[in-house]
Design a protein around this motif. Structure first.
Motif, PDB file in Angstrom:
ATOM      1  N   UNK A 100     -26.203  14.749  98.353  1.00 54.38           N
ATOM      2  CA  UNK A 100     -26.654  13.556  99.050  1.00 54.38           C
ATOM      3  C   UNK A 100     -25.469  12.596  99.138  1.00 54.38           C
ATOM      4  N   UNK A 101     -25.158  12.156 100.338  1.00 50.69           N
ATOM      5  CA  UNK A 101     -24.033  11.232 100.469  1.00 50.69           C
ATOM      6  C   UNK A 101     -24.485   9.816 100.090  1.00 50.69           C
ATOM      7  N   UNK A 102     -23.551   8.893  99.867  1.00 45.61           N
ATOM      8  CA  UNK A 102     -23.912   7.546  99.399  1.00 45.61           C
ATOM      9  C   UNK A 102     -24.910   6.809 100.310  1.00 45.61           C
ATOM     10  N   UNK A 103     -24.795   6.970 101.613  1.00 45.05           N
ATOM     11  CA  UNK A 103     -25.717   6.285 102.516  1.00 45.05           C
ATOM     12  C   UNK A 103     -27.129   6.872 102.396  1.00 45.05           C
ATOM     13  N   UNK A 104     -27.230   8.184 102.311  1.00 44.24           N
ATOM     14  CA  UNK A 104     -28.543   8.816 102.144  1.00 44.24           C
ATOM     15  C   UNK A 104     -29.185   8.366 100.835  1.00 44.24           C
ATOM     16  N   UNK A 105     -28.363   8.290  99.794  1.00 45.26           N
ATOM     17  CA  UNK A 105     -28.877   7.843  98.499  1.00 45.26           C
ATOM     18  C   UNK A 105     -29.366   6.403  98.578  1.00 45.26           C
ATOM     19  N   UNK A 106     -28.592   5.545  99.199  1.00 49.27           N
ATOM     20  CA  UNK A 106     -28.983   4.152  99.354  1.00 49.27           C
ATOM     21  C   UNK A 106     -30.297   4.030 100.118  1.00 49.27           C
ATOM     22  N   UNK A 107     -30.435   4.783 101.192  1.00 47.99           N
ATOM     23  CA  UNK A 107     -31.668   4.747 101.985  1.00 47.99           C
ATOM     24  C   UNK A 107     -32.863   5.276 101.188  1.00 47.99           C
ATOM     25  N   UNK A 108     -32.653   6.329 100.415  1.00 55.71           N
ATOM     26  CA  UNK A 108     -33.732   6.878  99.591  1.00 55.71           C
ATOM     27  C   UNK A 108     -34.155   5.878  98.515  1.00 55.71           C
ATOM     28  N   UNK A 109     -33.192   5.236  97.870  1.00 51.07           N
ATOM     29  CA  UNK A 109     -33.499   4.241  96.842  1.00 51.07           C
ATOM     30  C   UNK A 109     -34.251   3.059  97.450  1.00 51.07           C
ATOM     31  N   UNK A 110     -33.828   2.627  98.617  1.00 50.22           N
ATOM     32  CA  UNK A 110     -34.501   1.504  99.288  1.00 50.22           C
ATOM     33  C   UNK A 110     -35.932   1.871  99.653  1.00 50.22           C
ATOM     34  N   UNK A 111     -36.151   3.108 100.104  1.00 51.42           N
ATOM     35  CA  UNK A 111     -37.509   3.556 100.435  1.00 51.42           C
ATOM     36  C   UNK A 111     -38.398   3.535  99.193  1.00 51.42           C
ATOM     37  N   UNK A 112     -37.854   3.927  98.047  1.00 53.40           N
ATOM     38  CA  UNK A 112     -38.611   3.879  96.793  1.00 53.40           C
ATOM     39  C   UNK A 112     -38.944   2.439  96.408  1.00 53.40           C
ATOM     40  N   UNK A 113     -37.985   1.535  96.545  1.00 52.81           N
ATOM     41  CA  UNK A 113     -38.224   0.117  96.251  1.00 52.81           C
ATOM     42  C   UNK A 113     -39.338  -0.429  97.133  1.00 52.81           C
ATOM     43  N   UNK A 114     -39.295  -0.117  98.429  1.00 52.04           N
ATOM     44  CA  UNK A 114     -40.316  -0.607  99.361  1.00 52.04           C
ATOM     45  C   UNK A 114     -41.693  -0.064  98.996  1.00 52.04           C
ATOM     46  N   UNK A 115     -41.744   1.177  98.535  1.00 54.32           N
ATOM     47  CA  UNK A 115     -43.015   1.775  98.144  1.00 54.32           C
ATOM     48  C   UNK A 115     -43.639   1.014  96.977  1.00 54.32           C
ATOM     49  N   UNK A 116     -42.829   0.684  95.974  1.00 56.38           N
ATOM     50  CA  UNK A 116     -43.332  -0.064  94.821  1.00 56.38           C
ATOM     51  C   UNK A 116     -43.791  -1.456  95.253  1.00 56.38           C
ATOM     52  N   UNK A 117     -43.015  -2.118  96.093  1.00 57.34           N
ATOM     53  CA  UNK A 117     -43.390  -3.451  96.580  1.00 57.34           C
ATOM     54  C   UNK A 117     -44.686  -3.384  97.387  1.00 57.34           C
TER      55      UNK A 117
END
Length: 100
Positions: free
Chosen positions: A1-18
Motif C-alpha cells: 500500500x503506498x502512502x496515499x492509499x494508506x492515508x485514504x484508508x485511515x481517513x475512511x476508518x476515522x470517518x466511519x467512527x465519527x
C-alpha cells in the motif's frame, strides 16, 4: 500500500467512527445498523454477548432512549479507545516515530 492509499484508508476508518458516534448520539440510533454488512456482528469481549445481523443490530441500537448520550458527559468524549477486529486485515502496523 503506498502512502496515499494508506492515508485514504485511515481517513475512511476515522470517518466511519465519527459517523457511528454521530448516528448513535445525535442522530437516529437504529441507523447505526446501516454501517454494518448484512451479516455484521457487535460483540462484547468481556462476556461474549453477541448481536448478529443488520436487522438485530437495528433493533439493538434503536432500543436506546433518544436522549441517552452514550459517549459524552459534560462535553467530554468518553470513547477514548476501541479495538477494531478485521479478520481479513491483520494487525495494524505501529511505528515509534511519526509518519513522514
Amino acid at each position: 500500500m503506498d502512502p496515499m492509499e494508506r492515508l485514504l484508508a485511515e481517513r475512511a476508518c476515522e470517518r466511519l467512527v465519527i459517523d457511528f458516534v454521530h448516528r448513535l448520539d445525535l442522530g437516529e440510533p437504529s441507523s447505526v445498523a446501516e454501517l454494518f454488512t448484512e451479516d455484521g456482528v457487535w460483540q462484547w469481549p468481556e462476556d461474549g454477548r453477541l448481536v448478529k445481523g443488520r436487522d438485530a443490530l437495528r433493533a439493538y441500537f434503536g432500543s436506546r432512549p433518544a436522549d441517552r448520550l452514550f459517549h459524552r458527559a459534560d462535553g467530554t468524549w468518553l470513547l477514548a479507545s476501541r479495538t477494531l477486529h478485521l479478520p481479513f486485515g491483520g494487525a495494524t502496523p505501529r511505528t515509534n516515530s511519526p509518519l513522514p
